[in-house]
Design a protein around this motif. Structure first.
Motif, PDB file in Angstrom:
ATOM      1  N   PRO A   1     -30.195 -29.349  58.056  1.00 20.60           N
ATOM      2  CA  PRO A   1     -29.811 -28.095  57.387  1.00 20.60           C
ATOM      3  C   PRO A   1     -31.037 -27.427  56.785  1.00 20.60           C
ATOM      4  O   PRO A   1     -31.940 -28.119  56.278  1.00 20.60           O
ATOM      5  CB  PRO A   1     -28.855 -28.574  56.282  1.00 20.60           C
ATOM      6  N   LYS A   2     -31.096 -26.118  56.873  1.00 22.28           N
ATOM      7  CA  LYS A   2     -32.226 -25.397  56.295  1.00 22.28           C
ATOM      8  C   LYS A   2     -31.970 -25.210  54.799  1.00 22.28           C
ATOM      9  O   LYS A   2     -31.124 -24.418  54.390  1.00 22.28           O
ATOM     10  CB  LYS A   2     -32.401 -24.032  56.979  1.00 22.28           C
ATOM     11  N   ARG A   3     -32.708 -25.993  54.013  1.00 22.18           N
ATOM     12  CA  ARG A   3     -32.535 -25.922  52.569  1.00 22.18           C
ATOM     13  C   ARG A   3     -33.771 -25.305  51.925  1.00 22.18           C
ATOM     14  O   ARG A   3     -34.890 -25.743  52.181  1.00 22.18           O
ATOM     15  CB  ARG A   3     -32.305 -27.322  51.979  1.00 22.18           C
ATOM     16  N   LEU A   4     -33.536 -24.301  51.109  1.00 22.71           N
ATOM     17  CA  LEU A   4     -34.649 -23.670  50.414  1.00 22.71           C
ATOM     18  C   LEU A   4     -35.014 -24.505  49.195  1.00 22.71           C
ATOM     19  O   LEU A   4     -34.142 -25.079  48.545  1.00 22.71           O
ATOM     20  CB  LEU A   4     -34.254 -22.257  49.961  1.00 22.71           C
ATOM     21  N   PRO A   5     -36.294 -24.616  48.892  1.00 24.17           N
ATOM     22  CA  PRO A   5     -36.699 -25.388  47.713  1.00 24.17           C
ATOM     23  C   PRO A   5     -36.193 -24.741  46.430  1.00 24.17           C
ATOM     24  O   PRO A   5     -36.117 -23.513  46.337  1.00 24.17           O
ATOM     25  CB  PRO A   5     -38.226 -25.359  47.787  1.00 24.17           C
ATOM     26  N   ARG A   6     -35.844 -25.577  45.459  1.00 20.90           N
ATOM     27  CA  ARG A   6     -35.389 -25.054  44.173  1.00 20.90           C
ATOM     28  C   ARG A   6     -36.582 -24.864  43.249  1.00 20.90           C
ATOM     29  O   ARG A   6     -37.402 -25.759  43.103  1.00 20.90           O
ATOM     30  CB  ARG A   6     -34.396 -26.022  43.526  1.00 20.90           C
ATOM     31  N   ASN A   7     -36.668 -23.701  42.666  1.00 23.81           N
ATOM     32  CA  ASN A   7     -37.740 -23.468  41.713  1.00 23.81           C
ATOM     33  C   ASN A   7     -37.146 -23.248  40.322  1.00 23.81           C
ATOM     34  O   ASN A   7     -35.957 -22.977  40.168  1.00 23.81           O
ATOM     35  CB  ASN A   7     -38.608 -22.283  42.136  1.00 23.81           C
ATOM     36  N   VAL A   8     -37.976 -23.369  39.326  1.00 24.36           N
ATOM     37  CA  VAL A   8     -37.541 -23.242  37.937  1.00 24.36           C
ATOM     38  C   VAL A   8     -37.624 -21.774  37.528  1.00 24.36           C
ATOM     39  O   VAL A   8     -38.672 -21.140  37.723  1.00 24.36           O
ATOM     40  CB  VAL A   8     -38.440 -24.100  37.012  1.00 24.36           C
ATOM     41  N   PRO A   9     -36.548 -21.210  36.963  1.00 25.93           N
ATOM     42  CA  PRO A   9     -36.594 -19.813  36.516  1.00 25.93           C
ATOM     43  C   PRO A   9     -37.739 -19.582  35.536  1.00 25.93           C
ATOM     44  O   PRO A   9     -38.124 -20.504  34.787  1.00 25.93           O
ATOM     45  CB  PRO A   9     -35.234 -19.629  35.811  1.00 25.93           C
ATOM     46  N   HIS A  10     -38.281 -18.385  35.564  1.00 24.41           N
ATOM     47  CA  HIS A  10     -39.419 -18.035  34.704  1.00 24.41           C
ATOM     48  C   HIS A  10     -39.111 -18.316  33.237  1.00 24.41           C
ATOM     49  O   HIS A  10     -39.965 -18.822  32.498  1.00 24.41           O
ATOM     50  CB  HIS A  10     -39.757 -16.544  34.887  1.00 24.41           C
ATOM     51  N   SER A  11     -37.888 -18.021  32.823  1.00 26.36           N
ATOM     52  CA  SER A  11     -37.490 -18.237  31.423  1.00 26.36           C
ATOM     53  C   SER A  11     -37.541 -19.712  31.054  1.00 26.36           C
ATOM     54  O   SER A  11     -37.916 -20.079  29.933  1.00 26.36           O
ATOM     55  CB  SER A  11     -36.079 -17.690  31.180  1.00 26.36           C
ATOM     56  N   ASP A  12     -37.159 -20.578  32.014  1.00 27.73           N
ATOM     57  CA  ASP A  12     -37.187 -22.023  31.759  1.00 27.73           C
ATOM     58  C   ASP A  12     -38.610 -22.565  31.704  1.00 27.73           C
ATOM     59  O   ASP A  12     -38.895 -23.494  30.950  1.00 27.73           O
ATOM     60  CB  ASP A  12     -36.391 -22.767  32.842  1.00 27.73           C
TER      61      ASP A  12
ATOM     62  N   GLN B   1     -31.865 -24.562  32.161  1.00 31.69           N
ATOM     63  CA  GLN B   1     -30.656 -24.355  32.963  1.00 31.69           C
ATOM     64  C   GLN B   1     -30.494 -25.443  34.020  1.00 31.69           C
ATOM     65  O   GLN B   1     -29.386 -25.871  34.322  1.00 31.69           O
ATOM     66  CB  GLN B   1     -30.725 -22.991  33.658  1.00 31.69           C
ATOM     67  N   LEU B   2     -31.625 -25.881  34.599  1.00 33.24           N
ATOM     68  CA  LEU B   2     -31.621 -26.919  35.625  1.00 33.24           C
ATOM     69  C   LEU B   2     -32.310 -28.173  35.110  1.00 33.24           C
ATOM     70  O   LEU B   2     -33.100 -28.113  34.170  1.00 33.24           O
ATOM     71  CB  LEU B   2     -32.370 -26.427  36.874  1.00 33.24           C
ATOM     72  N   LYS B   3     -31.988 -29.311  35.722  1.00 33.34           N
ATOM     73  CA  LYS B   3     -32.698 -30.546  35.407  1.00 33.34           C
ATOM     74  C   LYS B   3     -34.039 -30.487  36.152  1.00 33.34           C
ATOM     75  O   LYS B   3     -34.101 -30.683  37.360  1.00 33.34           O
ATOM     76  CB  LYS B   3     -31.891 -31.761  35.855  1.00 33.34           C
TER      77      LYS B   3
END
Length: 317
Positions: free
Chosen positions: A106-117, A253-255
């Protein structure tokens, strides 16, 4: 003729001594080859292994309910070993020759951390080091060994965000790799490929110099830049725990993981307008196609600019 087990151990030694693969990769290879041997007849000679056996191994992995990503990686490990066996003339014919196995990922895009985080994380890391700050000298001062971990956490975060290095590369930095005056650090990346990453301003260069002086309180037993409070090299597991703790304290927001920070650094650089070829070199990607993944992640910035432009509204008004 040597057994499959003996040959696989030779291959692992080659990967360690010649290819300089990481301990993490070597451990994975050992597991992969052990599973390969489990799927075959123990008495089978390496010369007798055929495409049928490869298909049997694939089915063994499928029956174990592994993901397609894991199956593809394990098959790639076995393929690499047989390519080595063929080069060294242990076998005449590589069973992988014209062997086709279509494993769709599956084509999964990498998760990045929001600028605010990212801002929250940096703010929290600096807050944790507040008691170490000496106003008169504008530096951090570590008076007790146990307090060094907070400083290590700040340095680790600053370097990962500003350079996009892998956590394994961060753990591997030695004092001799650091060129403070030139504001650069030599990194030993995947496949033993060397590259330089750069300290973006005088502030982070000063912070790094401050840390190098402060680590002496733990009487380190090594040349590694990052250490724990016992004076031992900071392991990748230790660094992951530091980032996890920061993420929890900052209520992100994310771990957040170290690899997400690497993704975030790539996205920030691309969104700032830096040429993708420079980003490729900085991240240590052997292929630009790997770096191009991040151009999809930065679509959020594109959407914001398109929304702001609002061509439809301009035409309709």
């Amino acid at each position: 003729m040597q057994s499959i087990n003996q040959l696989s151990q030779q291959f692992i030694s080659l990967c360690k001594d010649k290819r300089k693969l990481s301990d993490h990769t070597l451990k994975a290879y050992q597991i992969d080859l052990k599973q390969f041997m489990q799927a075959l007849d123990e008495n089978k000679s390496i010369k007798d292994i055929s495409k049928v056996d490869l298909s049997q191994f694939h089915q063994f992995l499928v029956d174990a309910e592994l993901s397609n990503t894991s199956i593809k990686r394990k098959m790639a490990c076995v393929r690499a070993m047989f390519q080595w066996l063929e080069r060294e003339e242990f076998i005449e014919l590589n069973p992988f020759h014209k062997f086709q196995l279509d494993i769709k990922l599956p084509k999964r895009l990498p998760r990045n951390v929001p600028h605010s985080d990212l801002k929250r994380l940096l703010k929290q890391a600096r807050k944790n080091c507040k008691n170490l700050w000496v106003e008169s000298s504008n530096t951090y001062s570590v008076s007790q060994k146990r307090m060094l971990n907070e400083f290590t956490s700040l340095i680790a975060l600053e370097l990962m965000i500003s350079t996009g290095i892998r956590v394994s590369e961060l753990a591997g930095i030695c004092l001799t790799d650091i060129y403070i005056n030139e504001k650069k650090i030599k990194i030993l990346g995947k496949g033993a490929r060397e590259r330089f990453v750069y300290l973006t301003d005088q502030e982070i260069a000063k912070l790094l110099k401050n840390y190098i002086e402060s680590r002496a309180i733990c009487a380190p037993h090594c040349d590694h830049l990052l250490i724990n409070s016992r004076g031992e090299p900071a392991s990748t597991q230790f660094l992951r725990k530091l980032i996890k703790k920061l993420s929890q304290q900052a209520y992100t927001q994310l771990k957040v993981t170290p690899h997400m920070l690497r993704h975030s650094a790539a996205c920030e650089l691309l969104e700032s307008g830096l040429d993708i070829r420079f980003v490729q070199r900085l991240l240590g990607h052997s292929s630009i196609s790997t770096t191009e993944i991040y151009t999809h992640v930065t679509d959020s910035a594109l959407q914001k600019k398109i929304t702001k432009a609002n061509v439809r509204k301009r035409i309709a008004s």
